[in-house]
Design a protein around this motif. Structure first.
Motif, PDB file in Angstrom:
ATOM      1  N   GLU A   1       0.831  -1.204   0.000  1.00  0.00           N
ATOM      2  CA  GLU A   1       0.000   0.000   0.000  1.00  0.00           C
ATOM      3  C   GLU A   1       0.865   1.253   0.000  1.00  0.00           C
ATOM      4  O   GLU A   1       0.544   2.244  -0.676  1.00  0.00           O
ATOM      5  CB  GLU A   1      -0.913  -0.006   1.230  1.00  0.00           C
ATOM      6  N   PHE A   2       1.955   1.215   0.751  1.00  0.00           N
ATOM      7  CA  PHE A   2       2.899   2.324   0.811  1.00  0.00           C
ATOM      8  C   PHE A   2       3.424   2.636  -0.586  1.00  0.00           C
ATOM      9  O   PHE A   2       3.474   3.799  -1.032  1.00  0.00           O
ATOM     10  CB  PHE A   2       4.056   1.958   1.738  1.00  0.00           C
ATOM     11  N   GLY A   3       3.818   1.575  -1.314  1.00  0.00           N
ATOM     12  CA  GLY A   3       4.348   1.760  -2.654  1.00  0.00           C
ATOM     13  C   GLY A   3       3.331   2.367  -3.595  1.00  0.00           C
ATOM     14  O   GLY A   3       3.656   3.262  -4.388  1.00  0.00           O
ATOM     15  N   LEU A   4       2.077   1.904  -3.506  1.00  0.00           N
ATOM     16  CA  LEU A   4       1.037   2.442  -4.380  1.00  0.00           C
ATOM     17  C   LEU A   4       0.760   3.907  -4.081  1.00  0.00           C
ATOM     18  O   LEU A   4       0.565   4.715  -5.005  1.00  0.00           O
ATOM     19  CB  LEU A   4      -0.243   1.615  -4.224  1.00  0.00           C
ATOM     20  N   VAL A   5       0.751   4.290  -2.815  1.00  0.00           N
ATOM     21  CA  VAL A   5       0.536   5.696  -2.452  1.00  0.00           C
ATOM     22  C   VAL A   5       1.714   6.552  -2.915  1.00  0.00           C
ATOM     23  O   VAL A   5       1.532   7.695  -3.359  1.00  0.00           O
ATOM     24  CB  VAL A   5       0.310   5.841  -0.932  1.00  0.00           C
ATOM     25  N   SER A   6       2.916   6.014  -2.826  1.00  0.00           N
ATOM     26  CA  SER A   6       4.089   6.747  -3.316  1.00  0.00           C
ATOM     27  C   SER A   6       3.980   7.020  -4.817  1.00  0.00           C
ATOM     28  O   SER A   6       4.281   8.121  -5.286  1.00  0.00           O
ATOM     29  CB  SER A   6       5.372   5.955  -3.026  1.00  0.00           C
ATOM     30  N   PHE A   7       3.527   6.005  -5.564  1.00  0.00           N
ATOM     31  CA  PHE A   7       3.302   6.208  -6.995  1.00  0.00           C
ATOM     32  C   PHE A   7       2.217   7.257  -7.227  1.00  0.00           C
ATOM     33  O   PHE A   7       2.326   8.104  -8.124  1.00  0.00           O
ATOM     34  CB  PHE A   7       2.899   4.890  -7.665  1.00  0.00           C
ATOM     35  N   ALA A   8       1.156   7.200  -6.414  1.00  0.00           N
ATOM     36  CA  ALA A   8       0.047   8.150  -6.563  1.00  0.00           C
ATOM     37  C   ALA A   8       0.492   9.579  -6.321  1.00  0.00           C
ATOM     38  O   ALA A   8      -0.034  10.520  -6.929  1.00  0.00           O
ATOM     39  CB  ALA A   8      -1.085   7.788  -5.604  1.00  0.00           C
ATOM     40  N   SER A   9       1.507   9.769  -5.458  1.00  0.00           N
ATOM     41  CA  SER A   9       1.989  11.120  -5.176  1.00  0.00           C
ATOM     42  C   SER A   9       2.651  11.759  -6.389  1.00  0.00           C
ATOM     43  O   SER A   9       2.788  12.983  -6.461  1.00  0.00           O
ATOM     44  CB  SER A   9       2.984  11.093  -4.003  1.00  0.00           C
ATOM     45  N   LEU A  10       3.066  10.930  -7.345  1.00  0.00           N
ATOM     46  CA  LEU A  10       3.706  11.430  -8.565  1.00  0.00           C
ATOM     47  C   LEU A  10       2.708  11.667  -9.689  1.00  0.00           C
ATOM     48  O   LEU A  10       3.083  12.166 -10.744  1.00  0.00           O
ATOM     49  CB  LEU A  10       4.775  10.432  -9.036  1.00  0.00           C
ATOM     50  N   LEU A  11       1.453  11.301  -9.466  1.00  0.00           N
ATOM     51  CA  LEU A  11       0.421  11.472 -10.483  1.00  0.00           C
ATOM     52  C   LEU A  11      -0.315  12.792 -10.272  1.00  0.00           C
ATOM     53  O   LEU A  11       0.179  13.677  -9.582  1.00  0.00           O
ATOM     54  CB  LEU A  11      -0.549  10.283 -10.430  1.00  0.00           C
ATOM     55  N   SER A  12      -1.482  12.929 -10.848  1.00  0.00           N
ATOM     56  CA  SER A  12      -2.246  14.181 -10.771  1.00  0.00           C
ATOM     57  C   SER A  12      -2.604  14.523  -9.329  1.00  0.00           C
ATOM     58  O   SER A  12      -2.737  13.637  -8.470  1.00  0.00           O
ATOM     59  CB  SER A  12      -3.529  14.059 -11.600  1.00  0.00           C
ATOM     60  N   VAL A  13      -2.768  15.818  -9.065  1.00  0.00           N
ATOM     61  CA  VAL A  13      -3.206  16.269  -7.745  1.00  0.00           C
ATOM     62  C   VAL A  13      -4.554  15.630  -7.416  1.00  0.00           C
ATOM     63  O   VAL A  13      -5.461  15.587  -8.247  1.00  0.00           O
ATOM     64  CB  VAL A  13      -3.337  17.810  -7.703  1.00  0.00           C
ATOM     65  N   GLY A  14      -4.669  15.090  -6.227  1.00  0.00           N
ATOM     66  CA  GLY A  14      -5.896  14.424  -5.814  1.00  0.00           C
ATOM     67  C   GLY A  14      -5.848  12.919  -5.964  1.00  0.00           C
ATOM     68  O   GLY A  14      -6.765  12.220  -5.507  1.00  0.00           O
ATOM     69  N   SER A  15      -4.796  12.382  -6.591  1.00  0.00           N
ATOM     70  CA  SER A  15      -4.715  10.935  -6.808  1.00  0.00           C
ATOM     71  C   SER A  15      -4.642  10.174  -5.489  1.00  0.00           C
ATOM     72  O   SER A  15      -5.253   9.103  -5.342  1.00  0.00           O
ATOM     73  CB  SER A  15      -3.493  10.591  -7.672  1.00  0.00           C
TER      74      SER A  15
END
Length: 558
Positions: free
Chosen positions: A256-270
């Protein structure tokens, strides 16, 4: 008055289904409050930057709770407490005092380390905030939330003592007050101190989660105390047993940590979209998987201790059948009614229709693995009851690595495979919308979870031949009825489309009526199939479990 209170929270239930349904009732209350919490957050912030900061601040505290905090989980300590308190109460108290002293000291030390290194580590593990102006707010919020794994870990320890005495209600209430604390932080603390006020609410909720158990432990004279007389050899053996479980949970948290880290690099609000969908898809797992697994775990431990393998397998088959029986139709309904669910629960204020569509698509992809998530909890409990902690460790590590790798590759593939991207966007009705790449994170999680389920199932069948056949019969019954139910619910959306779609209440009524219509059709199909689980549910409810005065449901917190 006090006597009546302790008499009430000390009520006991014997049956697996009665215990699971009562636990599910309190889980439902907790989930309702969790949805109220998310509604407030969505209304106030929408799927935007401020909420991304709040959810990102959870990552390190959650990781600490899954690692250090899980060392005192009931699934590890409960068998030890039962064994020692059964032999000698004084030996049991000495044992619990030693566990309490070591955990308290260790958690304070670990939390202090992460408090100090927060400014250095956060930009590296959540890279999307490395150069963000809100990084100081993220650091402050994370530091405040470090209180959460400390209090929740102590709550886990205390819950082992309440479960040992077969009292479950006091701990079942704990998640309810936890969400109350977060709601207090959102409504009354955030307006004065900003995003860090949300973090204070989380810490307050964790304290209440722990604190509500203390009066009962004092009443029973089992509240742990600090001690210098620690049996280091015995503590070492327990740590040796607990470490595989800790790594198992840490592996899931790592994914889950890894997926959230990836999400932080995507669009705002991801990150916000990810967490909103994650919380919604967790409702079926909390109501069904956790309730049944928690209710059956102490019984499984006792049967293994008594070497009653036949009844152990029977309990596992019964729990797995009912988990599938409940999870399958709920998963189908969540997929069919996803837009109505998301809009009803979250839609208002700053949470607009674009946020709704994207969250609904994420929810559908997450829900595909709902049955697997619930069964994994059951299989892990079964292996822990046997003392076999290495099997779930290996399986969870493999599946977590698969999830992270698939998340990384999925995002890159999504950007480069135009046809695949269009297919996903059209399939989930988010075509023409920005930020759809976040859907790959939910897809990666579901694929990894399904792999995890298959491996656990295969491993358990190897150890206990005869498990699969009766469970698969329920699977096919439930799947058949659920598909027909889902089609009926889909047609129900058209049938009840006369409700005003521009109003939240209209969307709610459309989804509710369609869902009820689908459920009636599904129940009818199961009835004509002479489904055994449906008959058992009726018999259980006919017993009026809320008035039962029989022994205990055993509970464990996840």
């Amino acid at each position: 008055m006090v006597k009546k209170w302790f008499s009430f929270i000390g009520r006991e239930i014997r049956g697996l289904h009665e215990a699971a349904y009562l636990l599910a009732s309190f889980a439902l209350l907790s989930q309702v409050l969790a949805l109220v919490r998310d509604k407030l957050l969505a209304f106030t912030f929408g799927a935007g930057h401020a909420l991304d900061v709040y959810y990102a601040a959870f990552r390190i505290p959650d990781f600490l709770f899954a690692s250090v905090g899980s060392l005192v989980s009931a699934s590890i300590l409960l068998p030890y407490f039962i064994e020692r308190f059964s032999k000698d109460k004084e030996e049991g108290r000495t044992f619990s005092d030693s566990i309490f002293t070591l955990f308290f000291s260790g958690m304070v030390l670990v939390s202090a380390v992460f408090y100090v290194i927060a400014p250095w580590i956060i930009p590296r593990i959540i890279p999307g905030f490395a150069h963000d102006p809100s990084l100081p707010d993220l650091i402050i919020s994370m530091r405040v939330m470090l209180l959460s794994p400390f209090f929740l870990g102590l709550s886990n320890l205390f819950s082992s003592l309440t479960q040992m005495r077969h009292r479950f209600l006091v701990y079942a209430i704990s998640p309810v007050v936890y969400n109350v604390g977060i709601i207090i932080g959102t409504l009354f603390i955030y307006p004065f101190v900003g995003v860090s006020g949300l973090a204070i609410g989380v810490a307050l909720g964790a304290f209440m989660h722990m604190g509500i158990q203390i009066p009962f432990l004092i009443h029973e004279k089992t509240l742990p105390r600090f001690t210098q007389n620690i049996d280091w050899k015995r503590m070492g053996s327990i740590l040796y047993t607990a470490l595989p479980r800790t790594i198992t949970l840490s592996a899931n948290e790592f994914a889950e940590f890894g997926l959230v880290s990836f999400a932080s690099l995507l669009s705002v609000g991801s990150i916000s979209i990810f967490n909103f969908a994650w919380n919604l898809q967790s409702v079926p797992m909390s109501l069904i998987g956790v309730s049944y697994s928690s209710a059956v775990f102490p019984t499984l431990s006792r049967l293994i201790y008594e070497k009653n393998i036949k009844e152990f397998l029977e309990k596992m088959i019964a729990a797995a059948r009912h988990i599938i029986f409940w999870s399958m139709p709920i998963a189908i309904l969540f997929i069919v009614l996803r837009a109505q669910i998301v809009r009803t629960v979250l839609g208002a204020g700053k949470f607009d229709w674009a946020d709704t569509r994207l969250t609904a698509a994420m929810l559908a992809l997450f829900v595909v693995s709902t049955i697997g998530q619930s069964l994994i909890i059951l299989f892990v409990r079964a292996f822990y009851a046997e003392g076999k902690t290495r099997r779930p460790l290996l399986i969870n590590v493999i599946s977590s690595v698969v999830i992270v790798v698939l998340g990384y590759l999925g995002i890159h593939f999504y950007y480069h495979a135009v046809i695949f991207r269009y297919f996903i966007e059209i399939l989930f009705k988010v075509d023409g919308q920005a930020g759809t790449s976040v859907l790959m994170l939910a897809l990666a999680y579901s694929i990894g979870t399904i792999l995890n389920t298959i491996l656990h199932w295969w491993m358990f069948e190897r150890s206990y031949p005869g498990f699969t056949k009766p469970v698969m019969q329920t699977f096919f019954h439930s799947f058949s009825a659920s598909v027909i139910m889902g089609y009926a619910a889909f047609q129900g959306l058209r049938l009840f489309a006369f409700f005003p779609q521009e109003k939240i209440w209209g969307i709610f009524m459309q989804g509710s009526c369609a869902g009820v219509f689908g459920l009636v059709v599904g129940i009818a199909v199961l009835y004509f199939l002479k489904n055994e689980e449906l008959a058992e549910v009726w018999r259980t409810l006919h017993h009026k479990i809320w008035k039962a005065s029989v022994p205990p449901a055993e509970v464990e917190h996840m």
